[in-house]
Design an enzyme around this catalytic site. Structure first.
Site, short mmCIF file in Angstrom:
data_model
loop_
_atom_site.label_atom_id
_atom_site.label_comp_id
_atom_site.label_asym_id
_atom_site.label_seq_id
_atom_site.Cartn_x
_atom_site.Cartn_y
_atom_site.Cartn_z
N CYS A 211 71.00 -21.00 -69.91
CA CYS A 211 71.33 -21.39 -68.53
C CYS A 211 70.37 -22.50 -68.14
O CYS A 211 69.52 -22.34 -67.25
CB CYS A 211 71.23 -20.20 -67.59
SG CYS A 211 72.21 -18.77 -68.08
N ASP A 235 74.89 -25.13 -70.22
CA ASP A 235 75.17 -24.73 -68.84
C ASP A 235 76.66 -24.93 -68.59
O ASP A 235 77.34 -25.63 -69.34
CB ASP A 235 74.35 -25.54 -67.84
CG ASP A 235 74.07 -24.75 -66.56
OD1 ASP A 235 73.00 -24.14 -66.47
OD2 ASP A 235 74.94 -24.72 -65.68
N CYS A 336 64.49 -15.59 -61.00
CA CYS A 336 63.55 -15.90 -59.91
C CYS A 336 63.90 -15.04 -58.71
O CYS A 336 64.11 -15.53 -57.60
CB CYS A 336 63.55 -17.39 -59.58
SG CYS A 336 65.18 -18.09 -59.23
#
Length: 395
Positions: A211, A235, A336
């Site tokens: 990714c 991606d 994240c």
């Protein structure tokens, strides 16, 4: 611009940002740039002042405010100087009425705050998620050393933990610097650098950044590999992936192959890499709860439904990535986010589906053990928030 005009500009921008959060429109930074592109009379000090007002209001409001005025009124209630700008002047906002609605203070909408609490984040750690972030860069070891960059940037300091990290004063125009233009540094949060190192890339390996987005961690991997081996960056977002090529050229990263994938056809389009990769890095699409310091309005965009879609995508990319890892190879999963639904619970579910896979005791040394991985958070580590786990395929 008068102080009142600055406050009114902030209110107008906040109205746009609130509307964009509801509709999935442009990010706050983009809206601010567009706003001032048509208002050339606003000088740099005006733009900076308005931007600070806007972000102060965004960081203060937990739930989505009813309007830009409601958001600014909540800030004005805490700051008499801002309250004084509501003076009804020609370009300023109307005077304040005591019964006007105010934005509700907080870290996030109630449902999201409950999810953070359930994921082990106390009040202090949640509050730190919306504080202002530092400005970090990563030194490109293909081209220079950290010591050499620090000599060129006398107002910079070594980042506390990342071996190639440098911390700069906020507002430093990094992308206008000669060091950036020469490919010697890349803007990258220290936490991102630390979790990117979890794959422990080595020269000569075959690695996949599944990714890759615009390629921040891809460039980090290429540098760790010393431009030796094979590095595939993938991606499904053409616009983001197209940004990698010029960045790689600037950085001198020559081993990167980019591959745009069609959604739903990823396995077929990666069949030539099946069970061949020494390591796969999955920086998975996620809610971004760990990056609210940089994008605080993102917490207004997240809904339970969107979180459900994101967790389903994470399951999918884990399955795709696992098929690429050779026997005995490794897979590093990163988000994240500090929500367990996207981190610890995803890894636990993966291990339950894949017998023989094991957890490696890898990841940033400073990070806090959490589930089968490790976690960084702003309050504890001074970085953006991340969850990372390293998984080993059976031999």
């Amino acid at each position: 611009m008068t102080p009142g005009a600055r406050t009114q500009a902030a209110i107008e921008l906040l109205d746009q940002i609130v509307a964009a959060a509801a509709s999935g429109g442009a990010a706050a930074d983009t809206l601010i740039a567009r706003y001032f592109a048509t208002r050339r009379y606003a000088g740099s000090k005006d733009r900076r002042a308005v931007r600070e007002l806007v972000y102060a209001a965004i960081r203060h409001a937990g739930p989505v405010p009813s309007s830009g005025r409601a958001a600014m009124l909540a800030v004005a209630d805490q700051d008499p100087a801002i309250a004084a700008t509501f003076d009804g002047s020609a370009h300023g906002p109307a005077p304040i009425s005591a019964d006007e609605p105010r934005a509700e203070a907080g870290v996030a909408p109630a449902w999201l705050g409950e999810a953070l609490t359930a994921s082990g984040l106390d009040t202090a750690r949640q509050s730190a998620l919306v504080e202002r972030a530092p400005l970090d860069v990563r030194v490109n070891s293909l081209a220079t050393t950290r010591a050499a960059v620090l000599e060129e940037w006398p107002d910079a300091d070594p980042a506390p933990h990342a071996p190639l990290g440098i911390r700069l004063p906020n507002g430093t125009p990094v992308e206008q610097s000669e060091l950036y233009r020469a490919g010697l540094v890349e803007v990258q949060d220290e936490g991102s650098q630390l979790v990117g190192d979890a794959l422990a890339a080595k020269p000569g390996e075959w690695l996949v950044d599944l990714c890759a987005g615009a390629g921040g961690k891809t460039l980090q991997l290429a540098a760790a590999m010393e431009n030796q081996g094979a590095l595939l960056a993938c991606d499904i977002d053409r616009a983001r992936l197209q940004r990698l090529a010029p960045r790689a050229e600037r950085a001198g990263a020559t081993i990167i192959e980019s591959r745009l994938l069609n959604p739903g056809q990823e396995t077929e389009m990666l069949s030539d890499w099946a069970a061949k990769a020494d390591g796969v890095l999955i920086d998975a699409p996620c809610s971004g709860t760990g990056t609210w310091r940089r994008n605080p309005e993102a917490r207004w965009r997240l809904t339970p439904e969107r979180l459900t879609r994101l967790t389903a995508m994470q399951v999918q990319v884990l399955e795709i990535g696992a098929r690429l890892v050779k026997p005995g190879g490794r897979l590093v999963y990163i988000v994240c986010s500090l929500l367990d639904a996207e981190g610890a619970e995803q890894v636990a579910a993966f291990l339950s589906r894949h017998s023989g896979w094991s957890v490696e005791p890898s990841g940033p040394a400073i990070a806090t053990p959490h589930g089968s991985g490790r976690r960084l958070d702003p309050a504890t580590h001074g970085t953006d928030g991340f969850f990372v786990a390293c998984l080993r395929a059976p031999c």
